[in-house]
Design a protein around this motif. Structure first.
Motif, PDB file in Angstrom:
ATOM      1  N   VAL A 146      -5.200  -0.897  -7.253  1.00  0.00           N
ATOM      2  CA  VAL A 146      -6.273   0.079  -7.073  1.00  0.00           C
ATOM      3  C   VAL A 146      -5.634   1.423  -6.739  1.00  0.00           C
ATOM      4  O   VAL A 146      -4.807   1.514  -5.831  1.00  0.00           O
ATOM      5  CB  VAL A 146      -7.238  -0.331  -5.943  1.00  0.00           C
ATOM      6  CG1 VAL A 146      -8.371   0.683  -5.821  1.00  0.00           C
ATOM      7  CG2 VAL A 146      -7.789  -1.731  -6.189  1.00  0.00           C
ATOM      8  N   VAL A 147      -6.021   2.463  -7.486  1.00  0.00           N
ATOM      9  CA  VAL A 147      -5.485   3.811  -7.269  1.00  0.00           C
ATOM     10  C   VAL A 147      -6.608   4.702  -6.743  1.00  0.00           C
ATOM     11  O   VAL A 147      -7.706   4.723  -7.297  1.00  0.00           O
ATOM     12  CB  VAL A 147      -4.906   4.396  -8.573  1.00  0.00           C
ATOM     13  CG1 VAL A 147      -4.373   5.815  -8.321  1.00  0.00           C
ATOM     14  CG2 VAL A 147      -3.794   3.497  -9.104  1.00  0.00           C
ATOM     15  N   GLY A 205     -12.543   3.381   2.500  1.00  0.00           N
ATOM     16  CA  GLY A 205     -12.645   2.135   3.258  1.00  0.00           C
ATOM     17  C   GLY A 205     -11.343   1.395   3.458  1.00  0.00           C
ATOM     18  O   GLY A 205     -11.294   0.429   4.221  1.00  0.00           O
ATOM     19  N   ALA A 206     -10.267   1.817   2.789  1.00  0.00           N
ATOM     20  CA  ALA A 206      -8.976   1.147   2.939  1.00  0.00           C
ATOM     21  C   ALA A 206      -8.208   1.748   4.112  1.00  0.00           C
ATOM     22  O   ALA A 206      -8.420   2.900   4.497  1.00  0.00           O
ATOM     23  CB  ALA A 206      -8.153   1.272   1.659  1.00  0.00           C
ATOM     24  N   GLY A 207      -7.313   0.969   4.685  1.00  0.00           N
ATOM     25  CA  GLY A 207      -6.509   1.452   5.794  1.00  0.00           C
ATOM     26  C   GLY A 207      -5.299   0.570   6.017  1.00  0.00           C
ATOM     27  O   GLY A 207      -5.252  -0.580   5.564  1.00  0.00           O
ATOM     28  N   ALA A 246       0.852  -1.187   0.000  1.00  0.00           N
ATOM     29  CA  ALA A 246       0.000   0.000   0.000  1.00  0.00           C
ATOM     30  C   ALA A 246       0.887   1.236   0.000  1.00  0.00           C
ATOM     31  O   ALA A 246       2.030   1.202   0.479  1.00  0.00           O
ATOM     32  CB  ALA A 246      -0.920   0.008   1.221  1.00  0.00           C
ATOM     33  N   VAL A 247       0.360   2.317  -0.545  1.00  0.00           N
ATOM     34  CA  VAL A 247       1.036   3.615  -0.487  1.00  0.00           C
ATOM     35  C   VAL A 247       0.187   4.509   0.410  1.00  0.00           C
ATOM     36  O   VAL A 247      -0.981   4.763   0.126  1.00  0.00           O
ATOM     37  CB  VAL A 247       1.186   4.254  -1.883  1.00  0.00           C
ATOM     38  CG1 VAL A 247       1.825   5.634  -1.767  1.00  0.00           C
ATOM     39  CG2 VAL A 247       2.021   3.357  -2.788  1.00  0.00           C
ATOM     40  N   ILE A 248       0.780   4.946   1.525  1.00  0.00           N
ATOM     41  CA  ILE A 248       0.050   5.773   2.487  1.00  0.00           C
ATOM     42  C   ILE A 248       0.663   7.162   2.558  1.00  0.00           C
ATOM     43  O   ILE A 248       1.804   7.377   2.132  1.00  0.00           O
ATOM     44  CB  ILE A 248       0.063   5.139   3.888  1.00  0.00           C
ATOM     45  CG1 ILE A 248       1.508   5.016   4.416  1.00  0.00           C
ATOM     46  CG2 ILE A 248      -0.643   3.807   3.883  1.00  0.00           C
ATOM     47  CD1 ILE A 248       1.596   4.563   5.854  1.00  0.00           C
ATOM     48  N   LYS A 249      -0.113   8.094   3.097  1.00  0.00           N
ATOM     49  CA  LYS A 249       0.366   9.458   3.276  1.00  0.00           C
ATOM     50  C   LYS A 249       0.261   9.831   4.744  1.00  0.00           C
ATOM     51  O   LYS A 249      -0.784   9.656   5.356  1.00  0.00           O
ATOM     52  CB  LYS A 249      -0.474  10.430   2.446  1.00  0.00           C
ATOM     53  CG  LYS A 249      -0.031  11.900   2.569  1.00  0.00           C
ATOM     54  CD  LYS A 249      -0.920  12.799   1.725  1.00  0.00           C
ATOM     55  CE  LYS A 249      -0.513  14.258   1.875  1.00  0.00           C
ATOM     56  NZ  LYS A 249      -1.408  15.155   1.098  1.00  0.00           N
ATOM     57  N   THR A 250       1.359  10.334   5.323  1.00  0.00           N
ATOM     58  CA  THR A 250       1.369  10.806   6.703  1.00  0.00           C
ATOM     59  C   THR A 250       2.488  11.815   6.873  1.00  0.00           C
ATOM     60  O   THR A 250       3.569  11.651   6.295  1.00  0.00           O
ATOM     61  CB  THR A 250       1.548   9.642   7.698  1.00  0.00           C
ATOM     62  OG1 THR A 250       1.579  10.167   9.038  1.00  0.00           O
ATOM     63  CG2 THR A 250       2.814   8.859   7.454  1.00  0.00           C
ATOM     64  N   GLY A 251       2.219  12.856   7.629  1.00  0.00           N
ATOM     65  CA  GLY A 251       3.238  13.885   7.852  1.00  0.00           C
ATOM     66  C   GLY A 251       3.666  14.597   6.590  1.00  0.00           C
ATOM     67  O   GLY A 251       4.795  15.075   6.500  1.00  0.00           O
ATOM     68  N   GLY A 252       2.784  14.656   5.580  1.00  0.00           N
ATOM     69  CA  GLY A 252       3.123  15.319   4.329  1.00  0.00           C
ATOM     70  C   GLY A 252       4.013  14.494   3.416  1.00  0.00           C
ATOM     71  O   GLY A 252       4.469  14.998   2.389  1.00  0.00           O
ATOM     72  N   LEU A 297      -3.281   0.692  -3.594  1.00  0.00           N
ATOM     73  CA  LEU A 297      -3.133  -0.689  -3.152  1.00  0.00           C
ATOM     74  C   LEU A 297      -2.610  -1.507  -4.321  1.00  0.00           C
ATOM     75  O   LEU A 297      -3.081  -1.351  -5.456  1.00  0.00           O
ATOM     76  CB  LEU A 297      -4.476  -1.258  -2.687  1.00  0.00           C
ATOM     77  CG  LEU A 297      -5.055  -0.711  -1.375  1.00  0.00           C
ATOM     78  CD1 LEU A 297      -6.463  -1.239  -1.157  1.00  0.00           C
ATOM     79  CD2 LEU A 297      -4.170  -1.077  -0.187  1.00  0.00           C
ATOM     80  N   GLY A 298      -1.640  -2.373  -4.064  1.00  0.00           N
ATOM     81  CA  GLY A 298      -1.069  -3.189  -5.134  1.00  0.00           C
ATOM     82  C   GLY A 298      -0.996  -4.643  -4.731  1.00  0.00           C
ATOM     83  O   GLY A 298      -0.972  -4.980  -3.549  1.00  0.00           O
TER      84      GLY A 298
END
Length: 211
Positions: free
Chosen positions: A47-48, A55-57, A3-9, A41-42
């Motif tokens: 899924v982009v 709903g993803a986390g 997964a590719v997540i975003k946090t802290g910019g 998600l890969g």
């Protein structure tokens, strides 16, 4: 699956079991948090998000609270004041271990949302938390207090006030309680290094908070 997540910019590509350091979260060591800003998600199927996937986390365990390498900040005013100052800063980080990637149902998991620490307000933490199913007879939560007019601070206009609010800063009391680490983190986040000290925001906020 990844997964590719975003946090802290910043964006991170993670898989279950990965260890990584992210900007300090409002969580202690041993707590489990959930990153709700999943951009991609890969795996068997990619899924982009647009921009995020509903709903993803990504759930992770906070292993420890650490600090990054020291950064030296040197300021020299040659013409007007002929002064110079050297300041060191070590960014506070959270060391986390990714435990699970959820393709769906993350909004109903009830796991604490991964929210940045520092000057984040209680209201911002509540807004970022995943919504659990409501009980049959839930008591009504009290309405959040209206924020202060941050434009009363020297050098703060509508645009800068908007940036501060987006960063979770809504009251003079928050600014009055800033530490050196908070000031350095906010300088970095809003890209106006040294302005907080030059304009004397903390001293002004202390006086305005009393009014």
């Amino acid at each position: 699956m990844f997964a590719v997540i975003k946090t802290g910019g910043k964006q991170y590509k993670v898989q279950s079991g990965d260890m990584l350091r992210v900007e300090k979260l409002a969580a202690d060591a041993g707590e489990t948090v959930q990153f709700n800003e999943v951009l991609m998600l890969g795996g068997d199927k990619t899924v982009v998000g647009a921009p995020i996937i509903a709903g993803a986390g990504v759930q992770a365990e906070v292993v420890d609270l650490v600090k990054a390498d020291k950064v030296i900040h040197f300021v020299k005013r040659r013409r007007k004041h002929s002064s110079q100052r050297t300041k060191g800063h070590r960014q506070k980080l959270s060391l986390i271990r990714v435990t699970e990637i959820l393709e769906s149902g993350a909004d109903k998991s009830g796991v604490k949302a991964a929210v940045g620490a520092g000057s984040v307000s209680v209201a911002a933490v509540a807004a970022a938390a995943p919504k659990a199913e409501k009980p049959a007879k839930a008591a009504k939560a009290p309405k959040a207090a209206t924020g202060d007019d941050l434009k009363k601070l020297s050098g703060v206009g509508p645009a800068l006030e908007k940036k501060l609010i987006e960063a979770g800063v809504t009251s003079f009391a928050q600014i009055a309680a800033w530490t050196e680490d908070d000031v350095a983190a906010m300088d970095e986040k809003l890209s106006f290094k040294g302005r907080i000290q030059r304009e004397g925001w903390i001293e002004q906020a202390k006086e305005l908070a009393k009014a």
